[in-house]
Design a protein around this motif. Structure first.
Motif, PDB file in Angstrom:
ATOM      1  N   ALA A   1      50.692  36.440  43.358  1.00  0.00           N
ATOM      2  CA  ALA A   1      50.414  37.216  42.165  1.00  0.00           C
ATOM      3  C   ALA A   1      49.488  36.498  41.196  1.00  0.00           C
ATOM      4  O   ALA A   1      48.691  37.140  40.518  1.00  0.00           O
ATOM      5  CB  ALA A   1      51.728  37.545  41.463  1.00  0.00           C
ATOM      6  N   SER A   2      49.566  35.174  41.145  1.00  0.00           N
ATOM      7  CA  SER A   2      48.794  34.445  40.147  1.00  0.00           C
ATOM      8  C   SER A   2      47.286  34.599  40.365  1.00  0.00           C
ATOM      9  O   SER A   2      46.509  34.387  39.461  1.00  0.00           O
ATOM     10  CB  SER A   2      49.163  32.968  40.179  1.00  0.00           C
ATOM     11  OG  SER A   2      48.921  32.449  41.446  1.00  0.00           O
ATOM     12  N   GLU A   3      46.899  34.945  41.567  1.00  0.00           N
ATOM     13  CA  GLU A   3      45.487  35.131  41.860  1.00  0.00           C
ATOM     14  C   GLU A   3      45.005  36.503  41.397  1.00  0.00           C
ATOM     15  O   GLU A   3      43.827  36.770  41.343  1.00  0.00           O
ATOM     16  CB  GLU A   3      45.256  35.028  43.366  1.00  0.00           C
ATOM     17  CG  GLU A   3      45.217  33.608  43.876  1.00  0.00           C
ATOM     18  CD  GLU A   3      43.931  32.914  43.496  1.00  0.00           C
ATOM     19  OE1 GLU A   3      42.890  33.297  44.051  1.00  0.00           O
ATOM     20  OE2 GLU A   3      43.948  32.029  42.634  1.00  0.00           O
ATOM     21  N   LYS A   4      45.924  37.393  41.108  1.00  0.00           N
ATOM     22  CA  LYS A   4      45.568  38.785  40.868  1.00  0.00           C
ATOM     23  C   LYS A   4      45.901  39.178  39.441  1.00  0.00           C
ATOM     24  O   LYS A   4      46.690  38.535  38.773  1.00  0.00           O
ATOM     25  CB  LYS A   4      46.392  39.678  41.812  1.00  0.00           C
ATOM     26  CG  LYS A   4      46.195  39.364  43.277  1.00  0.00           C
ATOM     27  CD  LYS A   4      45.172  40.285  43.851  1.00  0.00           C
ATOM     28  CE  LYS A   4      44.898  39.957  45.299  1.00  0.00           C
ATOM     29  NZ  LYS A   4      43.882  40.817  45.851  1.00  0.00           N
ATOM     30  N   THR A   5      45.338  40.266  39.018  1.00  0.00           N
ATOM     31  CA  THR A   5      45.790  40.828  37.760  1.00  0.00           C
ATOM     32  C   THR A   5      47.156  41.451  38.019  1.00  0.00           C
ATOM     33  O   THR A   5      47.466  41.801  39.153  1.00  0.00           O
ATOM     34  CB  THR A   5      44.832  41.931  37.292  1.00  0.00           C
ATOM     35  OG1 THR A   5      44.830  42.938  38.287  1.00  0.00           O
ATOM     36  CG2 THR A   5      43.443  41.406  37.084  1.00  0.00           C
ATOM     37  N   PRO A   6      47.981  41.598  36.971  1.00  0.00           N
ATOM     38  CA  PRO A   6      49.327  42.106  37.192  1.00  0.00           C
ATOM     39  C   PRO A   6      49.327  43.468  37.893  1.00  0.00           C
ATOM     40  O   PRO A   6      50.108  43.702  38.796  1.00  0.00           O
ATOM     41  CB  PRO A   6      49.896  42.219  35.789  1.00  0.00           C
ATOM     42  CG  PRO A   6      49.099  41.299  34.957  1.00  0.00           C
ATOM     43  CD  PRO A   6      47.747  41.224  35.582  1.00  0.00           C
TER      44      PRO A   6
ATOM     45  N   GLU B   1      57.543  35.509  46.631  1.00  0.00           N
ATOM     46  CA  GLU B   1      57.738  35.079  45.241  1.00  0.00           C
ATOM     47  C   GLU B   1      58.624  36.080  44.495  1.00  0.00           C
ATOM     48  O   GLU B   1      59.584  35.706  43.830  1.00  0.00           O
ATOM     49  CB  GLU B   1      56.350  34.993  44.578  1.00  0.00           C
ATOM     50  CG  GLU B   1      56.385  34.895  43.075  1.00  0.00           C
ATOM     51  CD  GLU B   1      56.063  33.514  42.566  1.00  0.00           C
ATOM     52  OE1 GLU B   1      55.521  32.707  43.329  1.00  0.00           O
ATOM     53  OE2 GLU B   1      56.389  33.249  41.405  1.00  0.00           O
TER      54      GLU B   1
ATOM     55  N   ARG C   1      62.748  39.317  41.281  1.00  0.00           N
ATOM     56  CA  ARG C   1      61.968  40.362  40.619  1.00  0.00           C
ATOM     57  C   ARG C   1      62.170  41.726  41.257  1.00  0.00           C
ATOM     58  O   ARG C   1      61.837  42.727  40.684  1.00  0.00           O
ATOM     59  CB  ARG C   1      60.494  39.987  40.573  1.00  0.00           C
ATOM     60  CG  ARG C   1      60.198  38.936  39.516  1.00  0.00           C
ATOM     61  CD  ARG C   1      58.785  38.426  39.650  1.00  0.00           C
ATOM     62  NE  ARG C   1      58.366  37.608  38.533  1.00  0.00           N
ATOM     63  CZ  ARG C   1      58.609  36.311  38.414  1.00  0.00           C
ATOM     64  NH1 ARG C   1      59.319  35.702  39.323  1.00  0.00           N
ATOM     65  NH2 ARG C   1      58.156  35.640  37.386  1.00  0.00           N
TER      66      ARG C   1
ATOM     67  N   ASP D   1      49.920  38.400  31.527  1.00  0.00           N
ATOM     68  CA  ASP D   1      51.063  37.675  32.071  1.00  0.00           C
ATOM     69  C   ASP D   1      50.960  37.642  33.586  1.00  0.00           C
ATOM     70  O   ASP D   1      51.531  38.446  34.292  1.00  0.00           O
ATOM     71  CB  ASP D   1      52.336  38.382  31.609  1.00  0.00           C
ATOM     72  CG  ASP D   1      53.579  37.652  32.108  1.00  0.00           C
ATOM     73  OD1 ASP D   1      54.660  38.148  31.890  1.00  0.00           O
ATOM     74  OD2 ASP D   1      53.427  36.599  32.752  1.00  0.00           O
ATOM     75  N   LYS D   2      50.182  36.670  34.073  1.00  0.00           N
ATOM     76  CA  LYS D   2      49.917  36.658  35.508  1.00  0.00           C
ATOM     77  C   LYS D   2      51.132  36.241  36.323  1.00  0.00           C
ATOM     78  O   LYS D   2      51.184  36.481  37.507  1.00  0.00           O
ATOM     79  CB  LYS D   2      48.765  35.706  35.805  1.00  0.00           C
ATOM     80  CG  LYS D   2      47.429  36.255  35.408  1.00  0.00           C
ATOM     81  CD  LYS D   2      46.353  35.336  35.956  1.00  0.00           C
ATOM     82  CE  LYS D   2      45.057  35.541  35.227  1.00  0.00           C
ATOM     83  NZ  LYS D   2      44.146  34.434  35.471  1.00  0.00           N
ATOM     84  N   LEU D   3      52.051  35.533  35.691  1.00  0.00           N
ATOM     85  CA  LEU D   3      53.210  35.104  36.471  1.00  0.00           C
ATOM     86  C   LEU D   3      54.334  36.127  36.404  1.00  0.00           C
ATOM     87  O   LEU D   3      55.390  35.926  36.983  1.00  0.00           O
ATOM     88  CB  LEU D   3      53.711  33.740  35.987  1.00  0.00           C
ATOM     89  CG  LEU D   3      52.729  32.573  36.120  1.00  0.00           C
ATOM     90  CD1 LEU D   3      53.403  31.280  35.749  1.00  0.00           C
ATOM     91  CD2 LEU D   3      52.170  32.455  37.526  1.00  0.00           C
ATOM     92  N   ASN D   4      54.117  37.217  35.705  1.00  0.00           N
ATOM     93  CA  ASN D   4      55.093  38.308  35.642  1.00  0.00           C
ATOM     94  C   ASN D   4      56.486  37.834  35.239  1.00  0.00           C
ATOM     95  O   ASN D   4      57.467  38.200  35.878  1.00  0.00           O
ATOM     96  CB  ASN D   4      55.197  39.008  37.002  1.00  0.00           C
ATOM     97  CG  ASN D   4      53.873  39.605  37.421  1.00  0.00           C
ATOM     98  OD1 ASN D   4      53.084  40.013  36.571  1.00  0.00           O
ATOM     99  ND2 ASN D   4      53.617  39.639  38.711  1.00  0.00           N
ATOM    100  N   ILE D   5      56.563  37.007  34.195  1.00  0.00           N
ATOM    101  CA  ILE D   5      57.898  36.495  33.874  1.00  0.00           C
ATOM    102  C   ILE D   5      58.782  37.584  33.292  1.00  0.00           C
ATOM    103  O   ILE D   5      59.969  37.376  33.136  1.00  0.00           O
ATOM    104  CB  ILE D   5      57.891  35.259  32.932  1.00  0.00           C
ATOM    105  CG1 ILE D   5      57.212  35.571  31.606  1.00  0.00           C
ATOM    106  CG2 ILE D   5      57.323  34.041  33.591  1.00  0.00           C
ATOM    107  CD1 ILE D   5      57.433  34.471  30.580  1.00  0.00           C
TER     108      ILE D   5
END
Lengths: 296, 240
Positions: free
Chosen positions: A14-19, A288, A294, B2-6
């Motif tokens: 996910a960190s590579e992508k937009t949410p 993840e 999540r 919020d790229k880490l979706n916390i």
């Protein structure tokens, strides 16, 4: 060795992508479900079992999609994933437990060393001696503790004399960490033991026939934390001599006991990696999302 | 962003615990950043009131540091965080220490401001202090922004800028040494400025440490003890 490929159909981390992007690509739909590649290290140079192109169907419904995975010699591989993701189905394929389900069709190669165990000519009785299984609920036979452990050795003719059988029972119970607790009451019924002891009895029964691989399907889910810790300690010791595949709902358990962790999602093997990597920096967004809670 | 979706956990309490942790961390960052600004201003404007103000903030910084540590411990004990959540907790736990140290360095500068105000003539080196102070405050700000945005590129810029600050510090030191050699009577007052410069340089190092944690937070990369080039290489390797 082809062990680190990503695919566009299922997104990387996910960190590579937009949410927004990460969200949509986290969903495997019917449309993109056919083409996918497992991320990480699904293969082992020292494989005890090698599974290739495994597909499993219950009637029309496909439960496992094209899974490729090696389990290394003396390695502990944990399989995790949400309910219904196919991890138990996959585990049960490894010693042909799905044979008993009429509607279940299993295709693909399952090599135990050089032998394809999915070959219909293969006799499952010796196979299950080589690939033993421990189930979720302890299921000792309604026999004495001694006979529970001796049972497999008897039917497989592993002991010629009573003293040989005594040896097998003692060493198996010792390896399962149960000997000191039961050595004075071997003739009592196995069901008289506590849940954790019963599970260790089942493990002793499994290792009594000197298997090469031990499959464990949520072996601790019916046990309290202390009994769980004992079994986990045991898994660690057993991995010196046996190859172990364990299905667990407890991610912490997977993190504690396994060398590699495989993440299943909707019948697909999404990611396999060193356990340390999976729990600190997984390669795939779905892994993840699952291990961080999540989605469920 | 919020790229880490916390905020995407099933458990709302977990979402808010992580969110609180991050907010508290950034708040502490804001406080120590203001301490730097005030401390540098106190010394160059010879403003002892402002210097006292900096010193009075120390207690709050210390308390917030302990509070953040406690939050991290609580989350680890109750939630057993994994993957990006684990990295967030670890990165904050480590960076909090750097923020507290930045606060300590700002206090030292404030103390120098008070010491300098006692001496009669204004010492040499104020313009260097002002410049270095501004640059250091900038990179502390940037490192916190990069943390808030999970921005690796910005974190890398901070590390690079810290190298510039080290060079700037060396130049200022050379100048002050020359000044002291010209007339030994300059030594005692110049020393206060030198201590303050030294503190600023240290603050730059702490900002750089925080930026290194951002690499771990976002990419899971441990880039400590690496040159900026090596860091960039590691990131590019992973992006491929």
């Amino acid at each position: 060795m082809n062990n680190s490929v990503t695919t566009e159909s299922i997104a990387p981390l996910a960190s590579e992508k937009t949410p927004e992007k990460a969200k949509t690509s986290n969903v495997i739909t019917e449309e993109n479900s056919d083409a996918y590649t497992t991320v990480g290290q699904a293969f082992s140079e020292n494989a005890k079992m090698s599974m290739r192109n495994v597909n499993v169907f219950y009637d029309e419904k496909q439960a496992i999609y094209d899974v490729n995975l090696d389990i290394g010699t003396n390695e502990v591989v944990a399989m995790i994933g949400p309910s219904g993701c196919g991890k138990s189905t996959f585990l049960r394929c490894l010693n042909r437990m799905n044979d008993t389900i009429d509607t279940c069709k299993v295709t693909g190669k399952f090599l135990l060393e050089d032998q394809d165990i999915n070959d219909r000519k293969m006799d499952v009785v010796p196979l299950r001696a080589r690939v033993g299984m421990v189930f979720q609920k302890p299921n000792p036979f309604p026999k004495s503790i001694y006979d529970n452990v001796a049972y497999g050795a008897r039917i497989h003719g592993l002991a010629d004399r009573k003293s040989d059988l005594d040896d097998i029972v003692e060493t198996s119970l010792q390896k399962a960490g149960l000997w000191n607790e039961v050595k004075d009451r071997l003739q009592q019924p196995g069901t008289s033991l506590s849940g954790g002891q019963q599970q260790r009895l089942c493990i002793a029964r499994t290792i009594a026939v000197s298997p090469e691989v031990i499959l464990m399907d949520e072996p601790c889910s019916a046990l309290d934390p202390i009994a769980t810790a004992r079994i986990e300690e045991l898994i660690d010791e057993l991995s010196q001599n046996y190859t172990i595949a364990i299905v667990t709902h407890s991610m912490q358990q997977a993190a504690r006991v396994s060398h590699r962790t495989a993440y299943f999602h909707l019948g697909k093997l999404i990611e396999v990696n060193e356990t340390e990597k999976v729990f600190t920096n997984p390669d795939h967004g779905l892994t993840e999302a699952y291990i961080t809670g999540r989605f469920g | 962003m919020d790229k880490l979706n916390i905020d995407q956990h099933i458990s709302q309490q977990y979402n808010s615990a992580l969110d609180d942790l991050k907010t508290e961390f950034l708040e502490l960052g804001g406080i120590v950043e203001q301490q730097i600004v005030n401390a540098v201003k106190a010394i160059t404007d010879v403003d002892t009131v402002l210097a006292q103000e900096v010193l009075m903030t120390e207690k709050e910084v210390d308390e917030r540091e302990m509070q953040l540590d406690d939050l991290c411990t609580q989350i680890i004990a109750r939630r057993q965080p994994t993957a990006s959540d684990l990295r967030l907790v670890m990165a904050i736990s480590k960076s909090t220490r750097d923020l507290e140290r930045i606060g300590d360095e700002a206090n030292k500068i404030a103390k120098m401001a008070i010491a300098i105000s006692d001496s009669e003539d204004l010492p040499h080196g104020f313009s260097e202090l002002r410049n270095l102070g501004r640059h250091v405050q900038e990179i502390v700000n940037d490192s916190l922004t990069a943390f808030a945005r999970y921005d690796i590129d910005m974190a890398l810029k901070v590390v690079n800028k810290d190298k510039e600050i080290d060079r700037e510090y060396a130049t200022a030191m050379r100048e002050l040494i020359t000044y002291m050699m010209e007339d030994p009577r300059n030594i005692s007052r110049s020393m206060n400025v030198i201590w303050a410069l030294r503190s600023l340089e240290r603050i730059g190092d702490h900002a750089s440490n925080i930026s290194e944690q951002i690499f771990y937070l976002v990419k899971g990369l441990d880039v400590r003890h690496q040159t900026p080039d090596e860091m960039a290489q590691q990131v590019n390797k992973q992006r491929k």
